[in-house]
Design a protein around this motif. Sequence first.
Motif, PDB file in Angstrom:
ATOM      1  N   SER A 213       0.841  -1.192   0.000  1.00  0.00           N
ATOM      2  CA  SER A 213       0.000   0.000   0.000  1.00  0.00           C
ATOM      3  C   SER A 213       0.879   1.245   0.000  1.00  0.00           C
ATOM      4  N   VAL A 214       0.321   2.337  -0.547  1.00  0.00           N
ATOM      5  CA  VAL A 214       1.036   3.613  -0.525  1.00  0.00           C
ATOM      6  C   VAL A 214       1.300   4.030   0.915  1.00  0.00           C
ATOM      7  N   ARG A 215       0.342   3.754   1.800  1.00  0.00           N
ATOM      8  CA  ARG A 215       0.504   4.109   3.205  1.00  0.00           C
ATOM      9  C   ARG A 215       1.692   3.379   3.834  1.00  0.00           C
ATOM     10  N   SER A 216       1.877   2.114   3.477  1.00  0.00           N
ATOM     11  CA  SER A 216       3.000   1.350   4.024  1.00  0.00           C
ATOM     12  C   SER A 216       4.334   1.946   3.595  1.00  0.00           C
ATOM     13  N   ILE A 217       4.415   2.315   2.321  1.00  0.00           N
ATOM     14  CA  ILE A 217       5.650   2.907   1.807  1.00  0.00           C
ATOM     15  C   ILE A 217       5.889   4.265   2.450  1.00  0.00           C
ATOM     16  N   ARG A 218       4.833   5.048   2.576  1.00  0.00           N
ATOM     17  CA  ARG A 218       4.980   6.371   3.196  1.00  0.00           C
ATOM     18  C   ARG A 218       5.426   6.244   4.648  1.00  0.00           C
ATOM     19  N   ASN A 219       4.841   5.302   5.380  1.00  0.00           N
ATOM     20  CA  ASN A 219       5.208   5.124   6.785  1.00  0.00           C
ATOM     21  C   ASN A 219       6.653   4.645   6.932  1.00  0.00           C
ATOM     22  N   LEU A 220       7.093   3.802   5.995  1.00  0.00           N
ATOM     23  CA  LEU A 220       8.467   3.314   6.053  1.00  0.00           C
ATOM     24  C   LEU A 220       9.454   4.437   5.759  1.00  0.00           C
ATOM     25  N   GLU A 221       9.182   5.221   4.708  1.00  0.00           N
ATOM     26  CA  GLU A 221      10.099   6.289   4.321  1.00  0.00           C
ATOM     27  C   GLU A 221      10.167   7.387   5.384  1.00  0.00           C
ATOM     28  N   SER A 222       9.079   7.642   6.075  1.00  0.00           N
ATOM     29  CA  SER A 222       9.056   8.688   7.098  1.00  0.00           C
ATOM     30  C   SER A 222       9.518   8.180   8.457  1.00  0.00           C
ATOM     31  N   SER A 223       9.880   6.867   8.513  1.00  0.00           N
ATOM     32  CA  SER A 223      10.353   6.219   9.755  1.00  0.00           C
ATOM     33  C   SER A 223       9.274   6.102  10.815  1.00  0.00           C
ATOM     34  N   ARG A 224       7.999   6.207  10.398  1.00  0.00           N
ATOM     35  CA  ARG A 224       6.926   5.895  11.350  1.00  0.00           C
ATOM     36  C   ARG A 224       6.963   4.410  11.701  1.00  0.00           C
ATOM     37  N   VAL A 225       7.370   3.613  10.697  1.00  0.00           N
ATOM     38  CA  VAL A 225       7.573   2.176  10.935  1.00  0.00           C
ATOM     39  C   VAL A 225       9.079   1.948  10.941  1.00  0.00           C
ATOM     40  N   THR A 226       9.606   1.509  12.071  1.00  0.00           N
ATOM     41  CA  THR A 226      11.057   1.336  12.201  1.00  0.00           C
ATOM     42  C   THR A 226      11.491  -0.127  12.131  1.00  0.00           C
ATOM     43  N   ARG A 227      10.545  -1.055  12.280  1.00  0.00           N
ATOM     44  CA  ARG A 227      10.886  -2.485  12.240  1.00  0.00           C
ATOM     45  C   ARG A 227       9.903  -3.199  11.298  1.00  0.00           C
ATOM     46  N   PRO A 228      10.033  -2.933   9.988  1.00  0.00           N
ATOM     47  CA  PRO A 228       9.114  -3.562   9.031  1.00  0.00           C
ATOM     48  C   PRO A 228       9.356  -5.064   8.936  1.00  0.00           C
ATOM     49  N   ARG A 229       8.381  -5.757   8.378  1.00  0.00           N
ATOM     50  CA  ARG A 229       8.528  -7.201   8.186  1.00  0.00           C
ATOM     51  C   ARG A 229       9.685  -7.475   7.225  1.00  0.00           C
ATOM     52  N   PRO A 230      10.502  -8.499   7.517  1.00  0.00           N
ATOM     53  CA  PRO A 230      11.632  -8.836   6.628  1.00  0.00           C
ATOM     54  C   PRO A 230      11.198  -9.079   5.185  1.00  0.00           C
ATOM     55  N   ALA A 231      10.005  -9.700   5.012  1.00  0.00           N
ATOM     56  CA  ALA A 231       9.539  -9.971   3.653  1.00  0.00           C
ATOM     57  C   ALA A 231       9.278  -8.668   2.894  1.00  0.00           C
ATOM     58  N   THR A 232       8.778  -7.653   3.612  1.00  0.00           N
ATOM     59  CA  THR A 232       8.532  -6.346   2.982  1.00  0.00           C
ATOM     60  C   THR A 232       9.842  -5.710   2.553  1.00  0.00           C
ATOM     61  N   VAL A 233      10.848  -5.789   3.418  1.00  0.00           N
ATOM     62  CA  VAL A 233      12.153  -5.208   3.099  1.00  0.00           C
ATOM     63  C   VAL A 233      12.771  -5.913   1.898  1.00  0.00           C
ATOM     64  N   ARG A 234      12.702  -7.260   1.872  1.00  0.00           N
ATOM     65  CA  ARG A 234      13.266  -8.008   0.741  1.00  0.00           C
ATOM     66  C   ARG A 234      12.569  -7.633  -0.562  1.00  0.00           C
ATOM     67  N   LEU A 235      11.251  -7.483  -0.510  1.00  0.00           N
ATOM     68  CA  LEU A 235      10.489  -7.126  -1.706  1.00  0.00           C
ATOM     69  C   LEU A 235      10.907  -5.753  -2.225  1.00  0.00           C
ATOM     70  N   LEU A 236      10.993  -4.771  -1.344  1.00  0.00           N
ATOM     71  CA  LEU A 236      11.385  -3.421  -1.760  1.00  0.00           C
ATOM     72  C   LEU A 236      12.815  -3.404  -2.300  1.00  0.00           C
ATOM     73  N   ARG A 237      13.710  -4.115  -1.646  1.00  0.00           N
ATOM     74  CA  ARG A 237      15.092  -4.152  -2.131  1.00  0.00           C
ATOM     75  C   ARG A 237      15.175  -4.798  -3.508  1.00  0.00           C
ATOM     76  N   ASP A 238      14.398  -5.828  -3.723  1.00  0.00           N
ATOM     77  CA  ASP A 238      14.417  -6.518  -5.008  1.00  0.00           C
ATOM     78  C   ASP A 238      13.891  -5.609  -6.117  1.00  0.00           C
ATOM     79  N   VAL A 239      12.774  -4.947  -5.880  1.00  0.00           N
ATOM     80  CA  VAL A 239      12.165  -4.082  -6.902  1.00  0.00           C
ATOM     81  C   VAL A 239      13.065  -2.884  -7.209  1.00  0.00           C
ATOM     82  N   LEU A 240      13.710  -2.349  -6.179  1.00  0.00           N
ATOM     83  CA  LEU A 240      14.544  -1.155  -6.362  1.00  0.00           C
ATOM     84  C   LEU A 240      15.991  -1.486  -6.721  1.00  0.00           C
TER      85      LEU A 240
END
Length: 301
Positions: free
Chosen positions: A29-56
């Motif tokens: 979700s856009v909200r998830s990405i926004r929260n991650l980039e703004s550091s509202r979420v500091t401990r995201p799920r490992p699967a989310t991090v792997r997915l973002l790293r792979d796409v980027l």
Amino acid sequence: MDTLGDEIATARRRANLTQEELAARTGLSVRSIRNLESSRVTRPRPATVRLLRDVLGLPAHPAPARIRPMQLPLEIPGFTGRSAQLRQLDRLLDGGPRRMSSVVVCVLSGRSGIGKTALALRWAHRSAARFVDGVLHVQLGGSDSRRPAVAPAEALAGLIEALDVPGGIPCGPAARTGLYRSVLAGRRMLIVLDDARDAEQVRPLLPGVPGCMVVVTSRDRLTGLVVGEAARPVVVDELAAGEAWELLAARLGERRLTAEREAVRQIIAHCAGVPRALAVVAARAAVAPRLPLAGVARQLR
């Protein structure tokens, strides 16, 4: 040190993706990405991090954070006017790092003391945040009659050092240019080349691939760059009377100027819209606050 959110946001901007576009590619979700980039979420799920790293296209384990160069000198106080030139630079950028298909080179030209450096620094400071990989600045000394202008090879050594390139600086000028351009590939940077002597001094310092913008200041119009590298010329001319008043007011105070309008008019006329001349006169008046501006005006006759 950069956070994970900073790393994701920087990689997303470098890939020219909006948060919405990244969400569509990842299924997040856009909200998830926004929260991650703004550091509202500091401990995201490992699967989310792997997915973002792979796409980027980021490595699974982030490399040590590199320094983001920010080499701009202090912005010159009392800057005024130049709205047309600032808009020209803004248009180049807005057509610029996100969509440009070539390196954008802009040449600010004008006579001695007319404010080319002040304009370049004003715009660069204002726009620096849009260059996610930083800003480089080189004083080329092209108009300094006391010493030779900086050789391109010497300038390249400083640029390579600022980019924190491992392995040292090559000896030959061509090798330095090649390494410099290789390091800039894929980065979004602003390079300010101040006081260039001629086009030959500038050419080896230009990036080789799209993504960066170069602002050059020079007394010369550098027609060779306009012809050969499609540089965009921006002429820096004299300040209008109202702009000259604003410059003096920024340094001496509006009240002092208003009290002696005729003297100020004479000072502005004598300085002929040249910012450096106005700055010298303002400094003379500033260090002698009891001296009437009429006395300053008489000294100029």
